[in-house]
Structure formats: C-alpha cells, structure tokens
Scaffold this active site. Structure first.
Site, PDB file in Angstrom:
ATOM      1  N   TYR A 144      27.422  21.347 -49.603  1.00 51.94           N
ATOM      2  CA  TYR A 144      26.423  20.213 -48.993  1.00 51.94           C
ATOM      3  C   TYR A 144      27.306  19.048 -48.688  1.00 51.94           C
ATOM      4  O   TYR A 144      28.202  18.663 -49.299  1.00 51.94           O
ATOM      5  CB  TYR A 144      25.473  19.919 -50.140  1.00 51.94           C
ATOM      6  N   ASP A 239      35.584  16.914 -48.383  1.00 56.80           N
ATOM      7  CA  ASP A 239      34.444  15.898 -48.720  1.00 56.80           C
ATOM      8  C   ASP A 239      34.289  15.739 -49.962  1.00 56.80           C
ATOM      9  O   ASP A 239      34.125  16.743 -51.002  1.00 56.80           O
ATOM     10  CB  ASP A 239      33.196  16.803 -48.306  1.00 56.80           C
ATOM     11  N   LYS A 267      29.170   8.257 -53.858  1.00 57.96           N
ATOM     12  CA  LYS A 267      28.850   8.395 -55.302  1.00 57.96           C
ATOM     13  C   LYS A 267      29.622   7.386 -56.265  1.00 57.96           C
ATOM     14  O   LYS A 267      29.257   6.298 -56.093  1.00 57.96           O
ATOM     15  CB  LYS A 267      28.914   9.812 -55.931  1.00 57.96           C
TER      16      LYS A 267
HETATM   17  C1  LIG Z   1      26.147  13.890 -52.680  1.00 61.25           C
HETATM   18  C2  LIG Z   1      26.960  14.487 -51.499  1.00 61.25           C
HETATM   19  C3  LIG Z   1      26.524  14.151 -50.357  1.00 61.25           C
HETATM   20  C4  LIG Z   1      25.706  13.179 -49.829  1.00 61.25           C
HETATM   21  O1  LIG Z   1      26.073  12.134 -50.357  1.00 61.25           O
HETATM   22  P1  LIG Z   1      24.594  11.012 -50.122  1.00 61.25           P
HETATM   23  O2  LIG Z   1      24.964   9.792 -50.571  1.00 61.25           O
HETATM   24  O3  LIG Z   1      23.531  11.677 -51.001  1.00 61.25           O
HETATM   25  O4  LIG Z   1      24.005  11.067 -48.634  1.00 61.25           O
HETATM   26  C5  LIG Z   1      27.949  14.916 -49.540  1.00 61.25           C
HETATM   27  N1  LIG Z   1      28.913  15.524 -50.014  1.00 61.25           N
HETATM   28  C6  LIG Z   1      28.919  15.845 -51.182  1.00 61.25           C
HETATM   29  C7  LIG Z   1      30.039  16.801 -51.540  1.00 61.25           C
HETATM   30  C8  LIG Z   1      27.999  15.377 -52.040  1.00 61.25           C
HETATM   31  O5  LIG Z   1      27.868  15.900 -53.464  1.00 61.25           O
END
Ligand SMILES: *Cc1c(COP(=O)(O)O)cnc(C)c1O
Length: 431
Positions: A144, A239, A267
């Site tokens: 994701y 990511d 995060k």
């Molecule tokens: C949470 C997450 C996102 C998205 O971040 P948001 O601040 O919710 O847009 C993207 N990549 C990874 C791996 C994530 O865990």
C-alpha cells in the site's frame, strides 16, 4: 464493557460523514461491530468516550513510536502553536528536521517535506518519471502506498480489508503504467523488466510489508530488486512511510543494508501530525522544482507544528538504547502470543521486526498476498472482539501490522498476553 456512547457517536457521524469515518479501515468493516470512539490517550493507553481503557496496538497506525501524548512532543507542539500555526514561508525547523533525517537514513542527502505518505509516494513517482523520462512503475500485490490513483492496484491496507483491492473512480489510464508483481517473486520482476525494461521508471516496494499484515522479504529479494533496477537503469523506491524510524533508526534500508535511490517517509516523521517526505541523494532530489523541472508544492508542506512534533519524536528516538528496548518489546509480545496460540492449538504465523509485529491465523507461511488471503479472517474478527472486551485494542483487520511503542512496558505486554489466553479460551469454549 459498555460502549453505548460509541454506538451513539457512530450513528451521529454516519449522518454527516460517509460511513461515519474519515479513513476506511476505522469503520471496523474487517471485523464487524461498532468502531470505538476515542476520547483521549496517553502512553500506550487509549480511552474511549465511555471511559473504557485499552492497551493500544494501533498507535495511530504507526506514527506514535514514543507513545500517545508524549510530554516532549506535546510541549514542542504547544510551543510551536504559540508562534503561529502556518506561514507558507520557510522556517529553520524544516532544516533541523531534514538534518536529522539525513543523519539517520543512510540513503538520504536531501529531503523534501509534504503532508502525507500518499503525497510522498505520488511525488516520488513523479520524480522517478521526471528523471528517467520513462512512465512504467512496478508495484507489489498487497503493498500500500497511500490513497493515490497510480498505486490503487492490488493495494493492501483498508483497500484490502473491504475486499476491494481496486477502487471505482480510478480511470484506466491512471494505472495503465502500473505493473503488479507478487511480493517476494524476483523472477516475476525480472520478467517484467525483460518485457518492458526500457519503459520502467521505478520499482516501488515496502521493504517490510505492513499493509497486508506483516510480511517480510525472503533473503535476497530486496538485493535482487536493487540489482535489477541498476541493471535496467530504473530507480528503486523504498516506501518506508511505515518502516522508517520504526525498525531501525535508518529504517529497513539500514537493517537490510540496501541503498534505495528514493525513499518515502511519513508517519513517525510527523510524530502524530500530518507529514510525508521524499528523501534521497542530492543528485536526484535536486530535480524537484525550483532548481529542477519536477514540480512539487503544498500549502501546508513543512508545517511548523508537524515539524516540531517530528523533531521532538526523532530526538527521543536518538537516545541510547531506544531501539534495543523496542526490539525487546516486539520479541516479548510475539513470543508471548506464540505461546498462547500454541497452548490453544491455534494455527498461526507470527513475526516481528523491532516494534512492528504481525500474526496471521494461517497454517502455512505467509510470503505474499495470495498466502496472506488464506488467513482465517473470521477467527481474527472473533479474536479482535474478545480482546477488545478485555481492554486490548488490536488493528480492526487481519491485514494490518501492529505497533508497539516506548510506552508499552512489560506489564502492559503481559496483560495483553493474559487477555489473549482468556480470549482464546472463551472462543474455543463457544465453538
Ligand atoms: C501509511 C502508508 C502510506 C500512506 O500514508 P498516508 O499518510 O496515510 O497518506 C504509504 N505507504 C506506506 C508503506 C504506508 O504504510
């Protein structure tokens, strides 16, 4: 446990907010029942509007590695707020946070801040496409990368929880250049490169996947991606929105000893306020406008409150022994649950990296989306509710990682394990 006020709050919310929530997974569709409405939180404890307390393993889905309402973070935000909440002009605190990121994340020489993880992956992809002049991107099923069009193909997290890996409203041309491979399948990635190599701008991967439950890379998988990207002159995007500052000070890239070209962060970087970032070598990051030709902007990018919260959080994380403590907590939690599941004869697969934990109710090892989907989601839903009733707030979906923090002490973890023992006894007695 009485949750009457949460029930009322959910009814009220549903009248004015679609589905009653502002992010899909919060609606409890993966486990049924009514979401818990939060009143306040501190340390590892979440308190709902009915005054029930829970040991929290969601922790805002990852940002709160130092715990809820950590005094240093609260003080930093309070202090920043008195000086103004946003200026739309540069501040010194942005450089201070960028300097910390550069000091901690091995591949980072420069950092561009934005306001969410999904913005970060969007800008990272634009950067990769702008640098290479190519359009294709490889992503992995079950990974994701935010609620953004080009990555809403076989996406994990809430997209997976509601059984809709793809979304209405995403036009075919938005994902026409997105190629999907199974996680941990290097041969599939090589085949994509051999077919479309000169058209591929990037491979984007969660180095440890936290968005289909916790799924780890097989030995050699990440190194193989690194080698393939180098061979075909595509960029490797890690990511690390979830794993960054979580599994090691420098994220999974430090832990695995792999240098991605571009890293996305979020995060923890915002300490519970909205932040995202794209990081990498200066030679790549300087392609962003104004010096380069890859456009990026954001009204609230580098917001002073978010920068202050991030700076306070990363400063706490740089104290000696912090990551050892997080590793010990992850291990205690995982071993404790393993023992309880084993004692009750429940088939399970569990793993952890630092304070990022995960377990599937499954017979076979989980290595990709196909094997993750074999997990027993009905048992997970029953376990989730039995734990909730015993004061433990797990992710309301089988397909999410769990998060511990510096505030999860041995007593909280041991109470959780005892609750799991009782929960499984109740579930098996009811069958
Ligand atoms: C949470 C997450 C996102 C998205 O971040 P948001 O601040 O919710 O847009 C993207 N990549 C990874 C791996 C994530 O865990």
């Amino acid at each position: 446990m009485n949750r009457g006020r949460s029930v009322d709050a959910f009814e009220r919310a549903k009248r004015v907010i679609p589905g009653g929530v502002n992010s899909t997974v919060r609606a409890f569709k993966g486990v049924g029942g009514t979401p818990v409405f939060v009143a306040h939180a501190s340390g590892c404890t979440l308190v709902d509007v009915d005054a029930n307390a829970y040991v929290d393993y969601v922790m805002s889905w990852g940002p709160l590695i130092v715990g809820h309402a950590h005094p240093a973070v609260v003080e930093a935000v309070r202090d920043a707020a008195t000086r103004g909440t946003s200026y739309g002009a540069p501040t010194e605190v942005e450089s201070a946070l960028a300097e910390l990121v550069v000091a901690m994340v091995p591949s980072a020489e420069k950092v561009r801040f934005c306001s969410s993880g999904g913005e970060a992956t969007t800008f990272a992809l634009r950067l990769a496409r702008g640098i290479t002049g190519r359009s294709g991107v490889v992503k992995f099923a079950g990974c994701y990368h935010g609620s953004v069009d080009p990555f809403l193909v076989s996406a994990g997290s809430s997209a997976l929880t509601i059984g809709l890996p793809d979304s209405a409203g995403v036009p075919a041309n938005a994902t026409a250049d997105t190629l999907v491979a199974p996680y941990n399948d290097l041969a599939a990635v090589r085949a994509l490169f051999e077919a479309r190599g000169r058209d591929l701008a990037a491979v984007i991967v969660e180095p440890y996947v936290g968005n289909m439950g916790l799924v780890l890379p097989r030995p050699g998988f990440l190194a193989g991606l690194r080698a393939l990207c180098s061979e075909f002159a595509a960029l490797l995007i890690f990511d690390e929105v979830m794993t960054g500052f979580r599994v090691a000070p420098g994220g999974a890239q430090e832990r695995e000893g792999i240098r991605p070209d571009i890293t996305t962060l979020g995060k923890i970087l915002g300490g519970g306020l909205p932040v995202g970032a794209v990081a990498g070598p200066a030679a790549l990051l300087d392609h962003f406008t104004p010096d380069g030709d890859v456009f990026q902007a954001g009204t609230l990018s580098g917001n002073p409150l978010a920068m202050a919260a991030g700076l306070a959080t990363l400063t706490e994380l740089r104290r000696p022994g912090v990551y050892e403590r997080l590793e010990t907590a992850g291990s205690r939690f995982t071993q404790g649950l393993d023992a309880v599941f084993g004692a009750h004869g429940v088939a399970h697969q569990s793993t952890f990296r630092g304070s990022m934990v995960g377990f599937f109710f499954a017979d076979e090892p989980v290595t990709d989306l196909v094997s993750a989907k074999r997990a027993d989601t009905r048992l997970y839903a029953r376990f989730f509710h039995a734990m909730l009733d015993r004061g433990v707030y797990l992710a309301p979906s089988q397909f999410e990682a769990g998060f511990l923090s510096l505030a999860h002490d041995d007593a909280a973890i041991d109470r959780t394990i005892a609750a799991a023992d009782e929960a499984l006894a109740a579930i098996t007695a009811a069958v």
